[in-house]
Motif scaffolding. Sequence first.
Motif, PDB file in Angstrom:
ATOM      1  N   TRP A 403       0.822  -1.216   0.000  1.00 21.18           N
ATOM      2  CA  TRP A 403       0.000   0.000   0.000  1.00 21.18           C
ATOM      3  C   TRP A 403       0.854   1.265   0.000  1.00 21.18           C
ATOM      4  CZ3 TRP A 403      -0.988   4.080   3.552  1.00 21.18           C
ATOM      5  CH2 TRP A 403      -2.110   4.862   3.241  1.00 21.18           C
ATOM      6  N   LEU A 404       1.790   1.368   0.949  1.00 22.37           N
ATOM      7  CA  LEU A 404       2.525   2.616   1.143  1.00 22.37           C
ATOM      8  C   LEU A 404       3.259   3.050  -0.120  1.00 22.37           C
ATOM      9  CD1 LEU A 404       3.553   4.850   3.119  1.00 22.37           C
ATOM     10  CD2 LEU A 404       5.546   3.380   3.527  1.00 22.37           C
ATOM     11  N   CYS A 405       4.034   2.145  -0.719  1.00 22.44           N
ATOM     12  CA  CYS A 405       4.840   2.498  -1.886  1.00 22.44           C
ATOM     13  C   CYS A 405       4.225   2.005  -3.182  1.00 22.44           C
ATOM     14  CB  CYS A 405       6.258   1.949  -1.706  1.00 22.44           C
ATOM     15  SG  CYS A 405       7.179   2.786  -0.399  1.00 22.44           S
ATOM     16  N   SER A 406       2.939   1.797  -3.156  1.00 23.66           N
ATOM     17  CA  SER A 406       2.222   1.469  -4.388  1.00 23.66           C
ATOM     18  C   SER A 406       1.115   2.494  -4.575  1.00 23.66           C
ATOM     19  CB  SER A 406       1.688   0.029  -4.339  1.00 23.66           C
ATOM     20  OG  SER A 406       0.897  -0.188  -3.178  1.00 23.66           O
ATOM     21  N   GLU A 407      -0.117   2.149  -4.233  1.00 30.19           N
ATOM     22  CA  GLU A 407      -1.223   3.054  -4.538  1.00 30.19           C
ATOM     23  C   GLU A 407      -1.132   4.385  -3.795  1.00 30.19           C
ATOM     24  OE1 GLU A 407      -5.082   2.041  -2.327  1.00 30.19           O
ATOM     25  OE2 GLU A 407      -4.188   0.063  -2.623  1.00 30.19           O
ATOM     26  N   PHE A 408      -0.682   4.361  -2.539  1.00 26.59           N
ATOM     27  CA  PHE A 408      -0.620   5.613  -1.776  1.00 26.59           C
ATOM     28  C   PHE A 408       0.449   6.535  -2.346  1.00 26.59           C
ATOM     29  CE2 PHE A 408       0.688   8.056   2.119  1.00 26.59           C
ATOM     30  CZ  PHE A 408      -0.492   8.760   2.257  1.00 26.59           C
ATOM     31  N   ARG A 409       1.654   6.013  -2.551  1.00 25.86           N
ATOM     32  CA  ARG A 409       2.707   6.859  -3.105  1.00 25.86           C
ATOM     33  C   ARG A 409       2.367   7.311  -4.522  1.00 25.86           C
ATOM     34  NH1 ARG A 409       8.954   4.999  -3.470  1.00 25.86           N
ATOM     35  NH2 ARG A 409       8.028   3.374  -4.784  1.00 25.86           N
ATOM     36  N   ASP A 410       1.750   6.450  -5.303  1.00 24.67           N
ATOM     37  CA  ASP A 410       1.380   6.836  -6.668  1.00 24.67           C
ATOM     38  C   ASP A 410       0.479   8.064  -6.679  1.00 24.67           C
ATOM     39  OD1 ASP A 410       2.857   4.804  -7.705  1.00 24.67           O
ATOM     40  OD2 ASP A 410       1.169   3.501  -8.195  1.00 24.67           O
ATOM     41  N   SER A 411      -0.363   8.183  -5.657  1.00 25.14           N
ATOM     42  CA  SER A 411      -1.224   9.368  -5.579  1.00 25.14           C
ATOM     43  C   SER A 411      -0.433  10.603  -5.184  1.00 25.14           C
ATOM     44  CB  SER A 411      -2.360   9.124  -4.585  1.00 25.14           C
ATOM     45  OG  SER A 411      -3.305   8.222  -5.099  1.00 25.14           O
ATOM     46  N   LEU A 412       0.476  10.448  -4.232  1.00 29.30           N
ATOM     47  CA  LEU A 412       1.194  11.607  -3.705  1.00 29.30           C
ATOM     48  C   LEU A 412       2.291  12.110  -4.636  1.00 29.30           C
ATOM     49  CD1 LEU A 412      -0.384  10.618  -1.178  1.00 29.30           C
ATOM     50  CD2 LEU A 412       1.551  11.375   0.200  1.00 29.30           C
ATOM     51  N   ILE A 413       2.742  11.301  -5.604  1.00 32.27           N
ATOM     52  CA  ILE A 413       3.782  11.784  -6.513  1.00 32.27           C
ATOM     53  C   ILE A 413       3.206  12.491  -7.731  1.00 32.27           C
ATOM     54  CG2 ILE A 413       5.384   9.971  -5.814  1.00 32.27           C
ATOM     55  CD1 ILE A 413       4.859   8.585  -8.475  1.00 32.27           C
ATOM     56  N   SER A 414       1.897  12.514  -7.868  1.00 40.04           N
ATOM     57  CA  SER A 414       1.274  13.149  -9.038  1.00 40.04           C
ATOM     58  C   SER A 414       1.587  14.641  -9.067  1.00 40.04           C
ATOM     59  CB  SER A 414      -0.245  12.937  -8.999  1.00 40.04           C
ATOM     60  OG  SER A 414      -0.561  11.566  -9.001  1.00 40.04           O
ATOM     61  N   LEU A 415       2.040  15.111 -10.207  1.00 40.03           N
ATOM     62  CA  LEU A 415       2.270  16.546 -10.427  1.00 40.03           C
ATOM     63  C   LEU A 415       1.974  16.855 -11.889  1.00 40.03           C
ATOM     64  CD1 LEU A 415       5.605  17.419  -8.528  1.00 40.03           C
ATOM     65  CD2 LEU A 415       3.300  18.195  -7.957  1.00 40.03           C
ATOM     66  N   GLY A 416       0.758  17.253 -12.163  1.00 36.80           N
ATOM     67  CA  GLY A 416       0.388  17.539 -13.534  1.00 36.80           C
ATOM     68  C   GLY A 416       0.002  16.276 -14.286  1.00 36.80           C
ATOM     69  N   ASN A 417      -0.604  16.447 -15.427  1.00 36.95           N
ATOM     70  CA  ASN A 417      -1.155  15.323 -16.181  1.00 36.95           C
ATOM     71  C   ASN A 417      -0.123  14.391 -16.778  1.00 36.95           C
ATOM     72  OD1 ASN A 417      -3.982  15.436 -15.964  1.00 36.95           O
ATOM     73  ND2 ASN A 417      -4.013  17.261 -17.267  1.00 36.95           N
ATOM     74  N   ASN A 418       1.133  14.854 -16.921  1.00 35.70           N
ATOM     75  CA  ASN A 418       2.127  14.029 -17.601  1.00 35.70           C
ATOM     76  C   ASN A 418       2.961  13.192 -16.647  1.00 35.70           C
ATOM     77  OD1 ASN A 418       1.398  15.053 -20.128  1.00 35.70           O
ATOM     78  ND2 ASN A 418       2.677  16.871 -19.813  1.00 35.70           N
ATOM     79  N   THR A 419       2.605  13.188 -15.368  1.00 32.55           N
ATOM     80  CA  THR A 419       3.385  12.437 -14.395  1.00 32.55           C
ATOM     81  C   THR A 419       3.235  10.943 -14.628  1.00 32.55           C
ATOM     82  OG1 THR A 419       3.109  14.178 -12.762  1.00 32.55           O
ATOM     83  CG2 THR A 419       3.745  12.015 -11.935  1.00 32.55           C
ATOM     84  N   THR A 420       4.358  10.236 -14.636  1.00 33.58           N
ATOM     85  CA  THR A 420       4.338   8.783 -14.760  1.00 33.58           C
ATOM     86  C   THR A 420       4.166   8.172 -13.381  1.00 33.58           C
ATOM     87  OG1 THR A 420       5.794   8.884 -16.672  1.00 33.58           O
ATOM     88  CG2 THR A 420       5.611   6.758 -15.554  1.00 33.58           C
ATOM     89  N   LEU A 421       3.149   7.366 -13.223  1.00 36.68           N
ATOM     90  CA  LEU A 421       2.838   6.819 -11.902  1.00 36.68           C
ATOM     91  C   LEU A 421       3.567   5.516 -11.609  1.00 36.68           C
ATOM     92  CD1 LEU A 421      -0.998   7.510 -11.749  1.00 36.68           C
ATOM     93  CD2 LEU A 421       0.856   8.820 -10.720  1.00 36.68           C
ATOM     94  N   THR A 422       4.392   5.045 -12.556  1.00 33.98           N
ATOM     95  CA  THR A 422       5.076   3.777 -12.331  1.00 33.98           C
ATOM     96  C   THR A 422       6.467   3.967 -11.744  1.00 33.98           C
ATOM     97  OG1 THR A 422       5.877   3.838 -14.616  1.00 33.98           O
ATOM     98  CG2 THR A 422       3.825   2.641 -14.193  1.00 33.98           C
ATOM     99  N   ASN A 423       6.858   5.205 -11.471  1.00 35.73           N
ATOM    100  CA  ASN A 423       8.184   5.458 -10.927  1.00 35.73           C
ATOM    101  C   ASN A 423       8.249   5.036  -9.463  1.00 35.73           C
ATOM    102  OD1 ASN A 423      10.898   6.812 -10.852  1.00 35.73           O
ATOM    103  ND2 ASN A 423       9.822   8.014  -9.326  1.00 35.73           N
ATOM    104  N   HIS A 424       9.262   4.251  -9.113  1.00 36.93           N
ATOM    105  CA  HIS A 424       9.396   3.774  -7.738  1.00 36.93           C
ATOM    106  C   HIS A 424      10.648   4.318  -7.058  1.00 36.93           C
ATOM    107  CE1 HIS A 424       6.013   1.062  -8.125  1.00 36.93           C
ATOM    108  NE2 HIS A 424       6.508   0.621  -9.268  1.00 36.93           N
ATOM    109  N   ASP A 425      11.199   5.384  -7.600  1.00 38.13           N
ATOM    110  CA  ASP A 425      12.416   5.939  -7.031  1.00 38.13           C
ATOM    111  C   ASP A 425      12.162   7.144  -6.132  1.00 38.13           C
ATOM    112  OD1 ASP A 425      13.942   4.071  -8.427  1.00 38.13           O
ATOM    113  OD2 ASP A 425      13.980   5.335 -10.220  1.00 38.13           O
ATOM    114  N   VAL A 426      10.923   7.590  -6.034  1.00 35.44           N
ATOM    115  CA  VAL A 426      10.622   8.756  -5.199  1.00 35.44           C
ATOM    116  C   VAL A 426      10.794   8.384  -3.727  1.00 35.44           C
ATOM    117  CG1 VAL A 426       8.859  10.405  -4.510  1.00 35.44           C
ATOM    118  CG2 VAL A 426       9.033   9.701  -6.904  1.00 35.44           C
ATOM    119  N   PRO A 427      11.690   9.075  -3.002  1.00 36.01           N
ATOM    120  CA  PRO A 427      11.905   8.750  -1.587  1.00 36.01           C
ATOM    121  C   PRO A 427      10.671   9.080  -0.744  1.00 36.01           C
ATOM    122  CG  PRO A 427      13.684  10.109  -2.475  1.00 36.01           C
ATOM    123  CD  PRO A 427      12.573  10.142  -3.473  1.00 36.01           C
ATOM    124  N   VAL A 428      10.507   8.338   0.335  1.00 37.29           N
ATOM    125  CA  VAL A 428       9.422   8.562   1.278  1.00 37.29           C
ATOM    126  C   VAL A 428      10.025   8.741   2.669  1.00 37.29           C
ATOM    127  CG1 VAL A 428       7.359   7.608   2.357  1.00 37.29           C
ATOM    128  CG2 VAL A 428       7.781   7.213  -0.086  1.00 37.29           C
TER     129      VAL A 428
END
Length: 599
Positions: A403-428
């Motif tokens: 949950w934390l680094c999948s659906e939840f992080r995917d929501s919080l990394i969104s920035l504009g319409n062109n954001t790729t939601l499959t990136n897993h390198d964003v630190p938490v």
Amino acid sequence: MSQESEHGKWTVSSSDDESAGEQTNSEMPSTSLLQQTGQEKGPRYPCSEARKAAHKRKASPLKHSDRSFLQEVAPAQKQKPSQEGLGWCLSSSDDDEDNLKEGRGKGGAAAGVKQEERCAPKGILSNHKLPPSHKTESSDRVQDAWDLLNGQNPFRFFLTKVKGIKARYNSGSLHIKDILSPLFGTLVSSAQFNYCIDVEWLVRQYPKEFRDKPLLIIHGEKRESKAALHEQAHPYKNVRLCQAKLDIAFGTHHTKMMLLHYEEGLRVVIHTSNLIDDDWYQKTQGIWLSPLYPKLPLGAAESAGESHTNFKCDLIGYLRSYSSPTLNEWVEIIKQHDLSETRVYLLGSTPGRYQGSEKEKWGHLRLRKLLKEHATQLPDHHSWPIIGQFSSIGSLGADQSKWLCSEFRDSLISLGNNTTLTNHDVPVYLVYPSVDNVRQSLEGYPAGGSLPYSIQTAQKQLWLHSYFHKWSAETSGRSHAMPHIKTYMRSSPDFQKIAWFLVTSANLSKAAWGVFEKNGTQQMIRSYELGVLFLPSEFGLEAGYFQVKENMFSDEPVLSFPVPYDLPPEKYESKDRPWIWNIPYTKAPDTHGNMWVPK
């Protein structure tokens, strides 16, 4: 096997396991009753088991110098394998979602929302000795609050006043009495949405001239705790109660909001404090306080008075989610006012299972939608970390991918319409108080009563603790005022800019934020939550970010954002442990010279 740590030697017995949180709590009512001895067993208002333990330890402190008490602590009935190096002896018990909020399980059978009559059984709290209230500052401070609200604070984001710190560290802060001051308007009626409510204390926070004005309290209590709340409200003929329906097990009514209807207009307050004395005394809490919304002229169109952030429509939609005739009265009041000055976005959660377009109305998918549609995509945004700060933690799964680094992080990394939601390198980075943060706080160990992370939950997600960072707020003078505020944001790698900032009632839990079901085609939310999202574009910042205000009390640019804790976050050291409320800490004394033995 027992485990020795710097905080003491202890074990968890099988009796501490809450694999059936529903059953455990049905046997132990959440309302406070009197012992046969006539002494107080707990606070007079319904609250969590963690807060009851804190109340008990405040009333009967265990001095660190008195080691004889430890002989009275019953040994574990059944010792279980420990997790080496953690300072815990962990059991293998399962809990469901009973620790998702403030440590309370399912309070009873589901019930529909209705306007309630004050008909609680009498005598539940009779002869209850009331503890003295914490003294607050004199009312002449209200003029300072008036100046504050009409000064240079475009965000209208405030912290609560803290007793026991230097006066300058309370500069720009508010107490509930400031918010309810007659200087802010001539009150006609008000509504208070909250989780933990002390009715007698709440009524006293209103100025005397407003204490007989209609007051609606929206709560989520059931069974004994509901009866206790009715008993509290019974002496006040102006007080009505509205029960929020909680049809999904282990949900809570966790929203914290005030609606203040004045002769001069309307004000909305969204905050993080329970309506009890302790939460406005020595804790760090957050407040968003709206402008005074003027009344629309008669005959104005129903769509009139809307803000660019669609706040009016979203607030009405949130109130309608309760399906309460009583709250429809407030919907009509809101419709009559001009909310166009609002610069924040409303972000709520309401219990239910949502599919299709309904999925994006609530929870973390609502945040994802707002960030995609209104946030600005930034260069190298994948290197901008997510920072979450909260006061309680739910069951998040066997590992971060659940949950934390999948659906939840995917929501919080969104920035504009062109954001790729499959990136897993964003630190938490997760900011949650360590044991030493609590021990060295103004309140000492009892401050941990508002940080109800339980051993039953913690032991199942040891992976989570590698993400933890300490609570530190030296620049605001509040490192020793434990946080009950909850904030989430996206920061630049150097922590000098933020792309967005959210203050909310939502802790780190699936119950609060929602979780996917049916292969992601459905989102399930258990609890009511509410917060406000700050985006740079709504404050005229075309660069797409706020500068972080480095010092809460400096003369930095007006649009520097006052993040309420220190950046960069300070990672736990090897000896640090997250605060766990339902285990003892006996080796090191707190700021009052006491130990912590919760039972």
